[in-house]
Design a protein around this motif. Structure first.
Motif, PDB file in Angstrom:
ATOM      1  N   SER A  59      31.188  31.528  40.615  1.00 43.54           N
ATOM      2  CA  SER A  59      30.827  32.301  41.802  1.00 43.54           C
ATOM      3  C   SER A  59      31.826  33.433  41.973  1.00 43.54           C
ATOM      4  O   SER A  59      32.954  33.366  41.478  1.00 43.54           O
ATOM      5  CB  SER A  59      30.818  31.410  43.049  1.00 43.54           C
ATOM      6  N   LEU A  60      31.386  34.466  42.675  1.00 40.30           N
ATOM      7  CA  LEU A  60      32.278  35.573  43.011  1.00 40.30           C
ATOM      8  C   LEU A  60      33.121  35.175  44.207  1.00 40.30           C
ATOM      9  O   LEU A  60      32.616  34.583  45.158  1.00 40.30           O
ATOM     10  CB  LEU A  60      31.474  36.816  43.401  1.00 40.30           C
ATOM     11  N   VAL A  61      34.397  35.540  44.191  1.00 42.41           N
ATOM     12  CA  VAL A  61      35.240  35.370  45.365  1.00 42.41           C
ATOM     13  C   VAL A  61      34.812  36.460  46.347  1.00 42.41           C
ATOM     14  O   VAL A  61      34.859  37.646  46.002  1.00 42.41           O
ATOM     15  CB  VAL A  61      36.734  35.503  44.991  1.00 42.41           C
ATOM     16  N   PRO A  62      34.351  36.091  47.558  1.00 43.67           N
ATOM     17  CA  PRO A  62      33.804  37.090  48.475  1.00 43.67           C
ATOM     18  C   PRO A  62      34.724  38.280  48.754  1.00 43.67           C
ATOM     19  O   PRO A  62      34.262  39.407  48.874  1.00 43.67           O
ATOM     20  CB  PRO A  62      33.532  36.288  49.752  1.00 43.67           C
ATOM     21  N   THR A  63      36.020  38.050  48.829  1.00 45.23           N
ATOM     22  CA  THR A  63      36.946  39.148  49.125  1.00 45.23           C
ATOM     23  C   THR A  63      37.110  40.113  47.948  1.00 45.23           C
ATOM     24  O   THR A  63      37.608  41.211  48.130  1.00 45.23           O
ATOM     25  CB  THR A  63      38.325  38.595  49.531  1.00 45.23           C
ATOM     26  N   ASN A  64      36.694  39.707  46.763  1.00 48.16           N
ATOM     27  CA  ASN A  64      36.843  40.555  45.577  1.00 48.16           C
ATOM     28  C   ASN A  64      35.550  41.259  45.183  1.00 48.16           C
ATOM     29  O   ASN A  64      35.487  41.879  44.126  1.00 48.16           O
ATOM     30  CB  ASN A  64      37.339  39.724  44.391  1.00 48.16           C
ATOM     31  N   CYS A  65      34.514  41.156  45.990  1.00 47.70           N
ATOM     32  CA  CYS A  65      33.219  41.751  45.655  1.00 47.70           C
ATOM     33  C   CYS A  65      33.313  43.258  45.435  1.00 47.70           C
ATOM     34  O   CYS A  65      32.706  43.795  44.508  1.00 47.70           O
ATOM     35  CB  CYS A  65      32.196  41.465  46.745  1.00 47.70           C
ATOM     36  N   ALA A  66      34.072  43.950  46.275  1.00 49.86           N
ATOM     37  CA  ALA A  66      34.181  45.412  46.158  1.00 49.86           C
ATOM     38  C   ALA A  66      34.829  45.793  44.833  1.00 49.86           C
ATOM     39  O   ALA A  66      34.383  46.724  44.151  1.00 49.86           O
ATOM     40  CB  ALA A  66      34.956  45.997  47.330  1.00 49.86           C
ATOM     41  N   THR A  67      35.871  45.078  44.445  1.00 50.10           N
ATOM     42  CA  THR A  67      36.557  45.370  43.183  1.00 50.10           C
ATOM     43  C   THR A  67      35.651  45.113  41.992  1.00 50.10           C
ATOM     44  O   THR A  67      35.583  45.926  41.070  1.00 50.10           O
ATOM     45  CB  THR A  67      37.832  44.507  43.063  1.00 50.10           C
ATOM     46  N   VAL A  68      34.936  43.975  41.996  1.00 50.55           N
ATOM     47  CA  VAL A  68      34.022  43.657  40.902  1.00 50.55           C
ATOM     48  C   VAL A  68      32.912  44.697  40.843  1.00 50.55           C
ATOM     49  O   VAL A  68      32.556  45.175  39.762  1.00 50.55           O
ATOM     50  CB  VAL A  68      33.449  42.226  41.048  1.00 50.55           C
ATOM     51  N   TYR A  69      32.373  45.091  41.995  1.00 53.47           N
ATOM     52  CA  TYR A  69      31.305  46.099  42.022  1.00 53.47           C
ATOM     53  C   TYR A  69      31.805  47.428  41.459  1.00 53.47           C
ATOM     54  O   TYR A  69      31.128  48.075  40.666  1.00 53.47           O
ATOM     55  CB  TYR A  69      30.797  46.300  43.452  1.00 53.47           C
ATOM     56  N   GLN A  70      33.017  47.809  41.841  1.00 53.05           N
ATOM     57  CA  GLN A  70      33.561  49.095  41.398  1.00 53.05           C
ATOM     58  C   GLN A  70      33.873  49.111  39.903  1.00 53.05           C
ATOM     59  O   GLN A  70      33.598  50.089  39.217  1.00 53.05           O
ATOM     60  CB  GLN A  70      34.826  49.416  42.195  1.00 53.05           C
ATOM     61  N   LYS A  71      34.421  48.021  39.391  1.00 52.62           N
ATOM     62  CA  LYS A  71      34.853  47.992  37.989  1.00 52.62           C
ATOM     63  C   LYS A  71      33.733  47.610  37.025  1.00 52.62           C
ATOM     64  O   LYS A  71      33.707  48.097  35.894  1.00 52.62           O
ATOM     65  CB  LYS A  71      36.026  47.031  37.821  1.00 52.62           C
ATOM     66  N   VAL A  72      32.845  46.704  37.445  1.00 50.42           N
ATOM     67  CA  VAL A  72      31.864  46.162  36.514  1.00 50.42           C
ATOM     68  C   VAL A  72      30.433  46.333  36.996  1.00 50.42           C
ATOM     69  O   VAL A  72      29.512  46.235  36.213  1.00 50.42           O
ATOM     70  CB  VAL A  72      32.129  44.658  36.256  1.00 50.42           C
ATOM     71  N   TRP A  73      30.235  46.533  38.263  1.00 48.47           N
ATOM     72  CA  TRP A  73      28.942  46.606  38.919  1.00 48.47           C
ATOM     73  C   TRP A  73      28.381  45.204  39.024  1.00 48.47           C
ATOM     74  O   TRP A  73      29.123  44.236  39.065  1.00 48.47           O
ATOM     75  CB  TRP A  73      28.020  47.594  38.215  1.00 48.47           C
ATOM     76  N   VAL A  74      27.081  45.036  39.080  1.00 44.04           N
ATOM     77  CA  VAL A  74      26.504  43.703  39.268  1.00 44.04           C
ATOM     78  C   VAL A  74      26.227  42.992  37.944  1.00 44.04           C
ATOM     79  O   VAL A  74      25.789  41.855  37.936  1.00 44.04           O
ATOM     80  CB  VAL A  74      25.205  43.766  40.110  1.00 44.04           C
ATOM     81  N   SER A  75      26.501  43.625  36.828  1.00 43.48           N
ATOM     82  CA  SER A  75      26.237  43.024  35.517  1.00 43.48           C
ATOM     83  C   SER A  75      27.454  42.281  34.968  1.00 43.48           C
ATOM     84  O   SER A  75      27.627  42.183  33.766  1.00 43.48           O
ATOM     85  CB  SER A  75      25.811  44.109  34.526  1.00 43.48           C
ATOM     86  N   TYR A  76      28.281  41.723  35.853  1.00 42.50           N
ATOM     87  CA  TYR A  76      29.509  41.069  35.414  1.00 42.50           C
ATOM     88  C   TYR A  76      29.247  39.834  34.552  1.00 42.50           C
ATOM     89  O   TYR A  76      30.084  39.479  33.723  1.00 42.50           O
ATOM     90  CB  TYR A  76      30.398  40.708  36.609  1.00 42.50           C
ATOM     91  N   LEU A  77      28.088  39.187  34.690  1.00 36.66           N
ATOM     92  CA  LEU A  77      27.795  38.029  33.839  1.00 36.66           C
ATOM     93  C   LEU A  77      27.713  38.434  32.374  1.00 36.66           C
ATOM     94  O   LEU A  77      28.293  37.782  31.506  1.00 36.66           O
ATOM     95  CB  LEU A  77      26.498  37.348  34.279  1.00 36.66           C
ATOM     96  N   ASP A  78      26.996  39.520  32.089  1.00 39.92           N
ATOM     97  CA  ASP A  78      26.862  39.988  30.707  1.00 39.92           C
ATOM     98  C   ASP A  78      28.118  40.705  30.223  1.00 39.92           C
ATOM     99  O   ASP A  78      28.484  40.602  29.052  1.00 39.92           O
ATOM    100  CB  ASP A  78      25.662  40.934  30.581  1.00 39.92           C
ATOM    101  N   THR A  79      28.763  41.437  31.105  1.00 37.38           N
ATOM    102  CA  THR A  79      29.899  42.262  30.710  1.00 37.38           C
ATOM    103  C   THR A  79      31.190  41.467  30.564  1.00 37.38           C
ATOM    104  O   THR A  79      31.949  41.704  29.629  1.00 37.38           O
ATOM    105  CB  THR A  79      30.112  43.388  31.743  1.00 37.38           C
ATOM    106  N   LEU A  80      31.449  40.534  31.471  1.00 44.74           N
ATOM    107  CA  LEU A  80      32.718  39.807  31.465  1.00 44.74           C
ATOM    108  C   LEU A  80      32.594  38.331  31.096  1.00 44.74           C
ATOM    109  O   LEU A  80      33.348  37.835  30.267  1.00 44.74           O
ATOM    110  CB  LEU A  80      33.369  39.892  32.853  1.00 44.74           C
ATOM    111  N   VAL A  81      31.664  37.642  31.731  1.00 47.50           N
ATOM    112  CA  VAL A  81      31.624  36.183  31.624  1.00 47.50           C
ATOM    113  C   VAL A  81      31.157  35.714  30.247  1.00 47.50           C
ATOM    114  O   VAL A  81      31.818  34.880  29.617  1.00 47.50           O
ATOM    115  CB  VAL A  81      30.756  35.578  32.747  1.00 47.50           C
ATOM    116  N   ALA A  82      30.035  36.217  29.767  1.00 46.12           N
ATOM    117  CA  ALA A  82      29.504  35.757  28.464  1.00 46.12           C
ATOM    118  C   ALA A  82      30.493  35.995  27.316  1.00 46.12           C
ATOM    119  O   ALA A  82      30.744  35.074  26.536  1.00 46.12           O
ATOM    120  CB  ALA A  82      28.156  36.409  28.183  1.00 46.12           C
TER     121      ALA A  82
END
Length: 174
Positions: free
Chosen positions: A78-101
């Motif tokens: 899960s995303l840490v709610p306080t870090n949503c802005a940082t994840v959105y800015q750096k990776v956007w909403v495709s963080y599963l494909d870009t970072l996690v996989a």
């Protein structure tokens, strides 16, 4: 007046957070679930899912004794709610494909290389913990929390399976 009024508020669904953008730039403000207000035409709010999600990968890897293994691993995160802005800015909403996989692929290969094929079966819980720890070290600083990791399947090569079968048969005959 009606257009201005209707464009100045919105709602965030349960389990989501709203990343506030001002003229398209991330402000760093994160809106919680429920009703919110914003400045129309200047601010927009993009929703990010903070609920537990499942990412499952299948990868070919090798054990310490160079046996070929096809591993299937499922990760609940899960995303840490306080870090949503940082994840959105750096990776956007495709963080599963870009970072996690890719992190999962690398983590599985790194950990399976530490164990022999036999140990991967007999020490499955330890292997799972090692993969989970490695992924937590990579993903937690970014704002992605590891909830659970499960080894769904470890499939060994046909020659390895035949060797195990022959060994068990020989032990039973003895």
């Amino acid at each position: 007046v009606l257009i201005f009024g209707f464009g100045s508020w919105g709602t965030i669904d349960a389990g989501h957070r709203g990343v506030v953008l001002s003229w398209g730039a991330v402000t760093g403000e994160v809106k919680g679930e429920g009703f919110y207000t914003k400045t129309p035409w200047i601010e927009t709010v993009k929703e990010m899912n903070c609920q537990i999600q499942k990412e499952q990968v299948q990868t070919d890897c090798a054990s310490k004794d160079l046996q070929t293994i096809r591993a299937v691993v499922a990760l609940n995160l899960s995303l840490v709610p306080t870090n949503c802005a940082t994840v959105y800015q750096k990776v956007w909403v495709s963080y599963l494909d870009t970072l996690v996989a890719p992190a999962m692929q690398e983590g599985i290969k790194a950990v399976t290389a530490r164990y022999t094929a036999e140990e991967l079966v007999s020490k499955r819980e330890l292997v799972r913990e090692d993969i989970s720890k490695l992924l937590a070290e990579k993903l937690n600083p970014i704002g992605i929390r590891i909830e659970a990791l499960n080894i769904v399947n470890l499939d060994f090569s046909q020659s390895f399976n035949q060797a195990i079968e022959t060994k068990v048969t020989a032990e039973q005959n003895a």
